[in-house]
Design an enzyme around this catalytic site. Structure first.
Site, short mmCIF file in Angstrom:
data_model
loop_
_atom_site.label_atom_id
_atom_site.label_comp_id
_atom_site.label_asym_id
_atom_site.label_seq_id
_atom_site.Cartn_x
_atom_site.Cartn_y
_atom_site.Cartn_z
N PHE A 236 5.67 0.07 2.59
CA PHE A 236 6.67 -0.99 2.75
C PHE A 236 6.76 -1.50 4.19
O PHE A 236 7.76 -2.09 4.58
CB PHE A 236 8.05 -0.51 2.28
N THR A 465 -0.47 -0.47 -4.14
CA THR A 465 -0.25 -1.83 -4.61
C THR A 465 -1.25 -2.26 -5.68
O THR A 465 -1.03 -3.25 -6.35
CB THR A 465 -0.38 -2.80 -3.43
N ASN A 601 -4.52 -10.07 -11.07
CA ASN A 601 -4.24 -9.04 -12.07
C ASN A 601 -2.75 -9.05 -12.38
O ASN A 601 -1.94 -8.58 -11.59
CB ASN A 601 -4.68 -7.67 -11.55
N PRO A 602 -2.37 -9.61 -13.54
CA PRO A 602 -0.94 -9.73 -13.86
C PRO A 602 -0.25 -8.37 -13.94
O PRO A 602 0.97 -8.29 -13.76
CB PRO A 602 -0.93 -10.42 -15.23
N LYS A 603 -1.02 -7.30 -14.20
CA LYS A 603 -0.41 -5.98 -14.33
C LYS A 603 -0.05 -5.41 -12.96
O LYS A 603 1.11 -5.08 -12.70
CB LYS A 603 -1.38 -5.05 -15.06
N THR A 604 -1.03 -5.30 -12.06
CA THR A 604 -0.73 -4.75 -10.74
C THR A 604 0.10 -5.74 -9.92
O THR A 604 1.02 -5.34 -9.21
CB THR A 604 -2.02 -4.40 -9.98
N GLN A 608 4.01 -5.36 -8.43
CA GLN A 608 4.48 -5.62 -7.07
C GLN A 608 5.79 -6.39 -7.08
O GLN A 608 6.72 -6.09 -6.34
CB GLN A 608 3.41 -6.41 -6.28
N GLY A 674 3.08 -8.86 -2.49
CA GLY A 674 3.72 -7.61 -2.08
C GLY A 674 5.17 -7.75 -1.71
O GLY A 674 5.94 -6.80 -1.85
N GLU A 675 5.56 -8.89 -1.20
CA GLU A 675 6.89 -8.98 -0.61
C GLU A 675 7.84 -9.95 -1.27
O GLU A 675 9.06 -9.78 -1.20
CB GLU A 675 6.73 -9.30 0.89
MO1 MOS Z 1 4.70 -5.42 5.17
S1 MOS Z 1 6.64 -5.27 5.86
O1 MOS Z 1 4.25 -6.96 5.72
O2 MOS Z 1 3.85 -4.21 6.07
#
Ligand code: MOS
Length: 708
Positions: A236, A465, A601-604, A608, A674-675
């Site tokens: 994170f 991730t 990949n809609p699953k991974t 996220q 990811g964010e």
């Molecule tokens: Mo993430 S907070 O961009 O490592």
């Protein structure tokens, strides 16, 4: 090509065969324990280590009195790495925050090291620490300001905000300190292979960055340091920079002349690897009666530590991009307190910034007597508000509309406290999600083997991730081979350059490097007389010319576009149920629609976003790091006291993606996932809580005491 395949590394993980950095088996390994300061500000006056040194198994007690001196502090700009805390550990007797490392004990076993650490007698000369933003005004250094990115203004804001025709709201929102808390605590194993060659197994989001910083810190040529990290148990953001424990492990291995393992306790993770700094954000919005925004002001205040600089760029991550208006301004003011170094944590800036702005938008909607969704639709803009250039591929309107439809938003009674289910108050809230499309540099090598398989290499990372899987899929697609024939290798600084696994950039950046390498491969295959469109013939072509393998490479480096702006978008819709007498908030239903360019990949990828939403629910209702107001030490320093959502806290979450691949952004068309899930999520909860109860909580987390 958008296949929801399961993780290629899944079997390794579920069988325990995936080796995380702390688990590498190294002969003659000694164990280190890092001792943290018991005060937040002052000086060490004496250290009595006699008993510790005599304890069973102890090999060394390292303090500022005997620590080897390092060369100049490594400069992150020069060394291609990230270092937020600038202090060199154990450099002197000064204590700047609670939990600062004051000693490292090395022993045969970790229990022996930890026990011996308890025998250390450290005396301090205590100074009164500054711990709160209010006290920080009196800090030694004046607040600093940083660059253009963080202070922007356009139009005549004062006139807009004073126009009596406009509806205006002005409110202050605050978010607390939050700590990352990945499952895997940070850890480093340092092995001096020779007096000038080093191998490090390090839990990191940036193997090339650790290589750069550590080689510089210990005066070694970059290539003499190898950093290995095939698996990361979550991060994170807390494993992006090089933190003091990594330097200490390398130092300790030098001192005892043996490999050393230093793993942080959960307690140490609350001061040793960054956190999200608390923010106070004052937002002023003015809109004409039709809902169009006419003026936006966003002033953010936050704190950093005395040993490093950190700005939580709330306005830059939200007001900068989200809504257009003729007059906009945002700025950030940073103060300094005696609390450990804050750093980036999932959507730094965007996350607290969207909490404040999206709550303010909800308040404005009520002031205008407009549906909050309608207010968003009225203000959806095709252009970047501050740059004035168009967005590359913005599908936010679709996110709003399809999310609202699926959630059943049209059945919402706008009146607060109007919807009930038996004794429970029901609230529906929504908010916008947004996160920048970040990109960097990646070099990728493809090794095509005569048996028809391919090995693809880049010093990238998989923080849990799904990058092993996603990068394998992109490679297979680009080369033309089935996924089973492709293996992606990452997490080793000996591999070609890969960027920090931060800013949600890995899929787009490394994926684009793969695309370039595949082009090179196809060209080389044609030169060999193979048909690049017939992957089943690749092996034959290599065999025909007697080659065991063919190597190709590609480099990608993002260049800023002056005509287009890149950003990802989404909409959250949230339902809460609250017992009116014991107002614990339960999130009972959630719908999100996201627009992130191509979904490899809609699953991974979906996981996220779901993870981001879950973390956003934690931010809204549970997460807060408390510091003892007397000592400045974190008191919520384990997972019993620091609450994050568990399965019982989470109910139905529906997620869809809309839009198309964003090829204007990069050759893969992906903008990262990811964010963005966490952005806006806490605001959606807070807005639903207001709708359910009529109580506007502007100070996270929304714990029951704030609703009584
Ligand atoms: Mo993430 S907070 O961009 O490592």
């Amino acid at each position: 090509m958008s296949q929801p395949i399961s993780r290629v590394d899944g079997p390794l993980k579920v069988t325990g065969a995936a080796t995380y950095p702390a688990e590498f088996s190294v002969p003659n390994l000694a164990q280190a324990f890092a001792v943290m300061s018991a005060i937040a500000r002052g000086k060490i006056t004496a250290i009595d280590s006699t008993a510790a040194e005599k304890a069973a198994g102890v090999l060394a007690v390292i303090t500022h009195l005997n620590a080897p001196k390092l060369p100049e502090p490594p400069n992150a700009q020069k060394t291609q790495g990230i270092r937020i805390e600038q202090r060199i550990p154990l450099v002197d007797d000064v204590i700047s925050y609670g939990g600062q490392y004051v000693a490292v004990v090395v022993a045969e076993t970790s229990e022996q090291a930890r026990y011996a650490a308890s025998l250390l007698r450290i005396s301090y000369a205590l100074q009164k620490p500054a711990l709160r933003m209010e006290d920080a005004l009196k800090a030694d250094k004046p607040p600093q300001q940083e660059g253009q990115r963080l202070q922007k203004t356009k139009g005549d804001l004062n006139t807009a905000l004073q126009n009596p025709e406009f509806v205006r709201i002005e409110q202050t929102y605050s978010t607390p300190t939050e700590t990352h808390n990945p499952m895997e605590c940070s850890a480093t194993i340092a092995v001096w292979d020779t007096p000038d060659r080093l191998t490090i197994y390090d839990a990191t989001q940036y193997v090339k960055g650790v290589q750069g910083i550590v080689s510089h810190a210990f005066g070694l040529p970059r290539d003499n340091v190898r950093v290995i990290c095939p698996f990361v148990g979550g991060a994170f953001g807390c494993k992006g920079p090089v933190w003091p424990h990594t330097i200490l492990a390398v130092m300790a291995a030098k001192v005892v002349n043996r490999p050393v393992r230093l793993e942080l306790t959960r307690h140490a993770m609350f001061s040793g690897t960054g956190h999200r700094t608390p923010t106070t954000q004052k937002i002023t919005l003015a809109a004409s009666r039709d809902g169009k925004l006419r003026g936006i002001r966003h002033h953010s205040e936050m704190v950093t530590s005395p040993v490093g600089w950190w700005v939580e760029s709330c306005g830059a991550g939200s007001t900068n991009v989200l809504y257009d208006a003729p007059a906009i301004s945002f700025d950030h003011e940073v103060r300094q307190v005696n609390i450990a170094q804050p750093s980036f944590m999932r959507a730094p800036g965007e996350c607290p910034g969207t909490f404040a702005l999206e709550c303010a938008m909800d308040e404005l909607a009520y002031a205008l007597k407009l549906d909050p969704l309608q207010l968003r639709l009225v203000n959806d803009s095709p252009n970047h508000p501050m740059k004035g250039i168009p967005w590359s591929a913005k599908h936010l309107r679709e996110c709003y509309e399809s999310g609202a439809k699926e959630f059943g938003w049209s059945r919402r009674n706008e009146e607060p406290r109007s919807m009930k289910d038996g004794d429970l108050l029901v609230g529906w809230g929504m908010a916008t999600a947004t996160y920048p499309a970040h990109a960097g540099r990646a070099d990728v090598k493809i090794q095509l083997n005569a048996d028809g398989t391919a090995l693809v290499k880049c010093a990238a990372h998989d923080l849990g991730t799904g990058q092993y899987t996603v990068l394998t899929q992109i490679s297979a697609d680009a080369i033309g081979l089935p996924v089973e024939k492709v293996k992606f290798v990452l997490g080793d600084s000996d591999l070609p350059f890969g960027p920090v696994a931060g800013g949600s950039q890995t899929t787009g950046t490394v994926g684009s490097g793969i695309a370039r390498a595949a082009e090179d491969l196809k060209k080389k295959l044609s030169d060999l007389g193979a048909d690049p469109a017939r992957p089943d013939s690749f092996g034959q072509a290599l065999n025909r010319v007697g080659m065991r393998m063919l190597e190709a490479e590609g480099k990608f480096e993002f260049k800023e576009d002056e005509k287009l702006a890149f950003q990802s978008w989404g909409a959250h819709f949230c339902e809460v149920r609250i017992d009116a007498d014991l107002p614990m908030v339960r999130v009972t239903r959630w719908v999100s629609v996201m627009n992130c360019g191509r979904v490899v990949n809609p699953k991974t990828g979906g996981s996220q976003i779901l993870g981001g939403i879950v973390m956003g629910i934690g931010m809204a209702l549970e997460e807060e790091t408390h510091y003892d107001p007397a000592t400045g030490l974190p008191v919520t320093r384990n997972l019993a006291d620091y609450h994050v959502p568990v399965h019982a806290d989470i109910n139905s979450i529906q997620l869809h993606f809309v839009g198309e691949p964003d090829y204007a952004f990069n050759p893969v068309g992906a903008r990262g996932m990811g964010e963005i899930g966490i952005t806006g999520a806490a605001a959606a909860v807070a807005n639903a809580v207001f709708h359910a109860t009529g109580r506007r909580v502007r100070d996270l987390p929304i714990t029951p005491d704030k609703l009584i």
